[in-house]
Write a protein that holds these residues in place. Structure first.
Motif, mmCIF file in Angstrom:
data_model
loop_
_atom_site.group_PDB
_atom_site.id
_atom_site.type_symbol
_atom_site.label_atom_id
_atom_site.label_comp_id
_atom_site.label_asym_id
_atom_site.label_seq_id
_atom_site.Cartn_x
_atom_site.Cartn_y
_atom_site.Cartn_z
ATOM 1 N N ARG A 600 0.861 -1.192 0.000
ATOM 2 C CA ARG A 600 0.000 0.000 0.000
ATOM 3 C C ARG A 600 0.889 1.231 0.000
ATOM 4 O O ARG A 600 1.753 1.387 0.868
ATOM 5 N N LEU A 601 0.651 2.086 -0.985
ATOM 6 C CA LEU A 601 1.441 3.299 -1.159
ATOM 7 C C LEU A 601 0.492 4.493 -1.210
ATOM 8 O O LEU A 601 -0.581 4.419 -1.831
ATOM 9 N N SER A 602 0.874 5.582 -0.583
ATOM 10 C CA SER A 602 0.046 6.784 -0.585
ATOM 11 C C SER A 602 0.127 7.469 -1.945
ATOM 12 O O SER A 602 1.211 7.697 -2.473
ATOM 13 N N GLN A 626 -8.510 2.393 -1.098
ATOM 14 C CA GLN A 626 -9.005 3.628 -0.513
ATOM 15 C C GLN A 626 -8.670 4.766 -1.454
ATOM 16 O O GLN A 626 -7.680 4.708 -2.190
ATOM 17 N N PRO A 627 -9.454 5.831 -1.443
ATOM 18 C CA PRO A 627 -9.139 6.987 -2.293
ATOM 19 C C PRO A 627 -7.752 7.533 -1.959
ATOM 20 O O PRO A 627 -7.366 7.629 -0.792
ATOM 21 N N GLY A 628 -6.997 7.843 -3.011
ATOM 22 C CA GLY A 628 -5.662 8.388 -2.821
ATOM 23 C C GLY A 628 -4.625 7.374 -2.393
ATOM 24 O O GLY A 628 -3.565 7.743 -1.876
ATOM 25 N N GLN A 629 -4.889 6.091 -2.607
ATOM 26 C CA GLN A 629 -3.942 5.049 -2.222
ATOM 27 C C GLN A 629 -3.800 4.033 -3.346
ATOM 28 O O GLN A 629 -4.787 3.655 -3.986
ATOM 29 N N THR A 630 -2.556 3.621 -3.623
ATOM 30 C CA THR A 630 -2.290 2.578 -4.611
ATOM 31 C C THR A 630 -1.958 1.286 -3.886
ATOM 32 O O THR A 630 -1.140 1.278 -2.961
#
Length: 1008
Positions: A600-602, A626-630
């Motif tokens: 998980r990367l921001s 989640q929104p804004g997360q890869t």
């Protein structure tokens, strides 16, 4: 990124490995050139010309310099870096004895403590002070019942590294000589020098004639006032120990490292190498009083990592942290010594990648041996050179690490957390013993660093000497040199230096984040005592999970790697920021566990997996949990690593995801190898004969003994003798059933040989495994049944051999450069035959199998099966074997129900366990599918198969372990192979006093 892409195709030599090239025999220019070209072909970028035990060309002689010149010129032609090594053997500083012979003022010194009655004080002692039982210095001790005596001692075989004048003499007789010979090349063609394991008196409390003056100058009182406090837990000992070791640390750093570094600076060349005993706080106290300050005085900081193992991040992270802070591009590691002859490319990779993920980025393989004949084969093996059966495949290994080194020097490492290093607390705890509180104290620090890495909180260490010299606060970041940190962790500490206290208070005032994870320090300088108490109130005690949340919130680019919702331990990472994005390097350090890792990367990113082995790239399927997360999921096998390029998202991630998912949803068929395999080819098989009867000077024959033990018997004679060695072996086949049958021997002189009662004048036919292993055709002289070979050898040694082996207080400086004139070694029978043990094998850990000495030569096997070919006729095998098997692939499958379905369109995976081979190549229907050096052990073979009959071929490469041993250690396969492990002698390195000799033979499995 285009420039990076072009560099990755063929990385420059500065990223390539630069091994120890062990110069350990009579050097011949033609052979040196040939060996350099071998290195070049295998992707090696340079070499350290390293004088080592066995060397017969006089060190620093005219011929030595001629050989160096030949290598410098050839390296220039080949585009390689020819580095100089600054010593004959190790540790550096004594110049092969040229410095130590100058007299007492140049010798290494230390202190010892005795308790006795005043009347028993020895007159021969060089006394520094006499003390009462409570540690008070006594001016008059005649009335005391018992006293403590502190005296200083010296050894004439090593130098006083605390004295810069001594080291300048070392430079004069070594570096200046090289400068005179290679003035035009030094700093251009020749990059510089490797310095190896400088140390004060190891495992002792050091002393120098300069120490009293330096101590008083820095501390304002006499050194002699409290000397027992260095050895005993007396009141106030902590403060005195701190004062003492602070001076010693500075004197060592400046006396040796800075002195040599300054010479290199003045002469426009570079210094690299490593210090002694870097692996724990205790070990650093025993040789350097802390390694990190010395990295400031290396252009390429370096470490040493021995044995087939990994550990906490401590050793590589000390060097990696200092290098990043000081702006050093490269961190070198001398690695793989003592890993043993069976250490596979996968294990070598695992050892190296544990270091690379913690800050190392250039490899120095220990070692490449000019020769492995005689004792050289036991010189902390393996030799990773042309002697290896898998040498022809070694280029892929070097390309992999060249590309990895390029990636891990690109951009800047992203680390948000500084973990203070408690080395100075070690000063207060160390009392000269190899036990006590310092052991558990140091282990707590290592455990904390390991837990941070396991929780994916990357961090650097903050050495307080470097903080005092390079620390500052700028905004809300705490800087050491070029690295700025958003948060600082105070671990378990006993003391904190005044500059550290002051900078941390300033950091806190600027809204910096300070955490406490251990006992808060109590000691500092008197001026900083109140500020330390204030700092204590500002440092927030936290646990690891709370810290993870905070760091993820503070970081520009937090990284989470989980399985089933938990951060995965033993998967560690390094993150680097470049002009075009980020590079994420991830290593699964576990030797057993495969993981399905969720990353998980921001932010929203495009992820590409990069494979350094073949320079290929693959898009990674991502999703947005989640929104804004890869987020993405990757399977990581044990010991597997991954590199990801992270770029701004330019394409529709859902489209890429659909494409990847379509591929993943294809139904696959898993094939596993098994059954019997035909042997299509096998290199010459071997039988190592390491037992013989013997007689000396024509006297009576003695009972059978192992040749390595006979060497000791002959040395004990301390005179020249004529030795006759009688080797026996059994043939359960006729010689006519073989095409080839050779004797291989390591004896440099002409062989004086009798075979089965006949004097034989043998002619050399060439060499095998090493150019010192000469081969002779003996097929005409052998017979079915029992055979005897008698070798007559004139055994002689120079006088210095006896002085080193049997002298008193001889240090490793002399033993590490010892050269024997005559060596008694095993001989080897080679041919197209099998070797069976008549009584069978027992099996144990680490792929080990063992048996008694009853071997017979039999017909070459025609087939093998399973994971153990060793017991099927290949006990001592060293080479390549090619095996084949037919596979019939049916087109239709009835396993899915009533309807029979065609297999067309399905993918077929070939999956298998790690082979018991160094390298394995899979060939199907005449075409190579894949070469396996390491995980993952599977591949898609769909496009190589056809319905009906298929031929599956494996090319398997063994190691030299079963040929060269050690064969007779009771623990079987060793992961820390010391020269003594071949002989049964107690090993000082392992503090093992057992009788470890076994008459049984211990092998490892070779097979599929």
């Amino acid at each position: 990124m285009m420039d990076m892409e072009s560099q990755l195709k063929n990385p420059a030599r500065e990223y390539r490995s630069v091994p120890f090239w062990s110069w350990n025999d009579e050097l011949e220019p033609k052979e040196l050139v040939w060996q350099i070209r071998q290195m070049k072909e295998k992707g090696i970028g340079g070499f350290f010309m390293h004088a080592r035990g066995g060397l017969k060309t006089p060190y620093m002689s005219e011929k030595w310099m001629e050989c160096v010149r030949v290598c410098v010129e050839e390296a220039k032609k080949c585009g390689m870096d020819p580095w100089l090594y600054d010593e004959e053997g190790w540790p550096s500083g004594f110049a092969g004895g040229e410095v130590t012979k100058l007299g007492d003022g140049y010798h290494t010194r230390w202190m010892e403590l005795y308790q006795c009655a005043p009347s028993d004080i020895g007159r021969e002692l060089s006394i520094l002070g006499i003390y009462a039982p409570d540690g008070r210095y006594l001016y008059d001790y005649r009335e005391e019942e018992t006293v403590y005596v502190v005296c200083e001692k010296a050894n004439p075989y090593y130098v006083d590294v605390l004295n810069p004048d001594v080291i300048r003499k070392f430079l004069e007789v070594t570096h200046e000589k090289y400068k005179k010979e290679f003035a035009a090349e030094l700093g251009t063609v020749i990059p510089g020098f490797f310095t190896d394991e400088p140390q004060f008196s190891k495992l002792k409390i050091p002393y120098s004639y300069l120490l009293p003056e330096e101590f008083k100058k820095e501390n304002g009182y006499e050194l002699k006032e409290h000397l027992p406090a260095l050895f005993l837990d007396l009141p106030g000992c902590g403060q005195y120990r701190y004062d003492f070791w602070k001076v010693v640390s500075r004197m060592f750093t400046e006396g040796f490292c800075k002195t040599v570094y300054s010479w290199c600076e003045e002469n426009h060349c570079r210094l690299t190498g490593h210090l002694m005993r870097e692996d724990s706080l205790l070990m650093q106290m025993q040789a350097t009083a802390g390694v990190m300050p010395s990295y400031e005085y290396m252009h390429v900081p370096g470490i040493d990592w021995l044995r087939r193992r990994i550990s906490s991040p401590l050793t590589p992270k000390q060097a990696g942290s200092a290098a990043a802070q000081l702006g050093r591009k490269f961190v070198l590691s001398e690695m793989f010594a003592m890993a043993g002859w069976d250490c596979s490319p996968e294990e070598l990779k695992w050892i190296a990648e544990w270091q690379y993920v913690n800050g190392v980025n250039r490899m120095c393989q220990h070692l490449e041996a000019y020769s492995i004949r005689g004792i050289r084969k036991r010189d902390f093996p393996p030799s990773l050179f042309y002697q290896q059966p898998w040498w022809e495949e070694y280029g892929d290994f070097n390309e992999y690490f060249a590309r990895l080194g390029l990636l891990l020097t690109s951009g800047q490492v992203e680390v948000e957390l500084l973990l203070l290093h408690p080395m100075h607390s070690g000063w207060m705890l160390y009392d000269g013993r190899e036990e006590g509180e310092i052991v558990s104290f140091g282990q707590r620090f290592e455990d904390l660093s390991q837990r941070l890495a396991d929780c994916h909180i990357d961090h650097h260490y903050g050495d307080e000497t470097l903080i005092a010299r390079h620390g500052k606060v700028k905004g809300d970041r705490f800087y050491i040199g070029k690295c700025g940190y958003r948060a600082v962790v105070i671990p378990d500490m006993r003391c904190m230096d005044q500059p550290t206290v002051e900078l941390l208070l300033q950091f806190a005032q600027n809204k910096g984040h300070i955490y406490q994870m251990g006992d808060f320090p109590e000691y500092t300088s008197p001026k900083a005592q109140k500020p330390l108490l204030k700092l204590r109130d500002l440092a927030r005690p936290v646990g690891i999970r709370e810290l993870k949340k905070d760091i993820d919130r503070l970081a520009d680019f937090p990284v989470s790697i989980t399985e089933n919702g938990r951060e995965i331990p033993n998967i560690h990472y390094q993150l680097r920021k470049t002009d075009t994005g980020r590079i994420l390097y991830v290593v699964n350090l576990d030797t057993v566990m495969e993981r399905n890792a969720r990353f998980r990367l921001s932010g929203s990113w495009e992820i590409t997996e990069y494979a350094p082995l073949d320079n290929s790239r693959y898009p990674v399927d991502t999703d947005e949990e989640q929104p804004g997360q890869t987020s993405f999921c990757i399977r990581m096998a044990a010991r597997e690593s991954k590199v990801f390029f992270i770029r701004e998202l330019k394409a529709d991630p859902k489209a890429a995801g659909r494409e990847a998912k379509a591929r993943d949803s294809d139904r696959t068929i898993i094939l596993n190898p098994g059954g019997s395999w035909k042997i299509r080819h096998a290199d010459l098989n071997a039988l190592t004969l390491d037992r013989c009867r013997y007689r000396i000077d024509g006297k009576e024959w003695r009972d059978e003994i192992y040749t390595i033990q006979l060497m000791d018997i002959l040395l004990q004679e301390k005179r020249p003798v004529q030795a006759e060695l009688l080797f026996s072996f059994r043939m359960d086949m006729a010689p006519e059933e073989t095409r080839e049958f050779y004797l291989a021997a390591e004896i440099a002189d002409r062989l004086n040989t009798r075979i089965n009662g006949t004097e034989v004048a043998l002619c050399e036919r060439g060499w095998w495994r090493d150019k010192g292993f000469r081969t002779y055709d003996i097929r005409p002289y052998i017979r079915k049944g029992d055979n005897e070979i008698i070798l007559k050898i004139d055994f002689r040694q120079p006088q210095n051999v006896y002085e080193v082996l049997f002298g008193e207080n001889v240090l490793e400086t002399e033993k590490n450069k010892l050269t024997l004139e005559t060596e008694i070694e095993s001989i080897y029978l080679l041919g197209d035959f099998g070797v069976k043990n008549r009584n069978g094998f027992s099996y144990s850990w680490r792929k080990e199998l063992s048996c008694d000495p009853e071997f017979s030569i039999v017909k070459m096997p025609t087939s093998v099966y399973g994971d153990d070919f060793t017991s099927q006729g290949f006990c001592f095998f060293s080479g390549k074997m090619v095996i084949s098997q037919d596979l019939i692939l049916h087109e239709y499958d009835d396993s899915m129900g009533v309807k029979i379905q065609s297999l067309k369109g399905r993918r077929i995976l070939y999956r298998f366990q790690k082979p018991n081979a160094a390298v394995a190549k899979l060939i199907i229907n005449g075409k190579q599918v894949k070469k396996f050096l390491w995980q993952p052990y599977e591949c898609d073979i769909t496009d190589h198969l056809k319905f009906g009959e298929n031929e599956i071929v494996w090319e398997l490469y063994s190691s030299n372990r079963n040929l060269l041993g050690p064969h007779h250690h009771v623990d079987g396969e060793l992961y820390a192979v010391w020269p003594a492990d071949f002989t049964g002698e107690p090993s000082p390195f392992k503090a093992d006093q057992r009788n470890v000799w076994s008459d049984d033979y211990h092998f490892v499995k070779f097979g599929l």
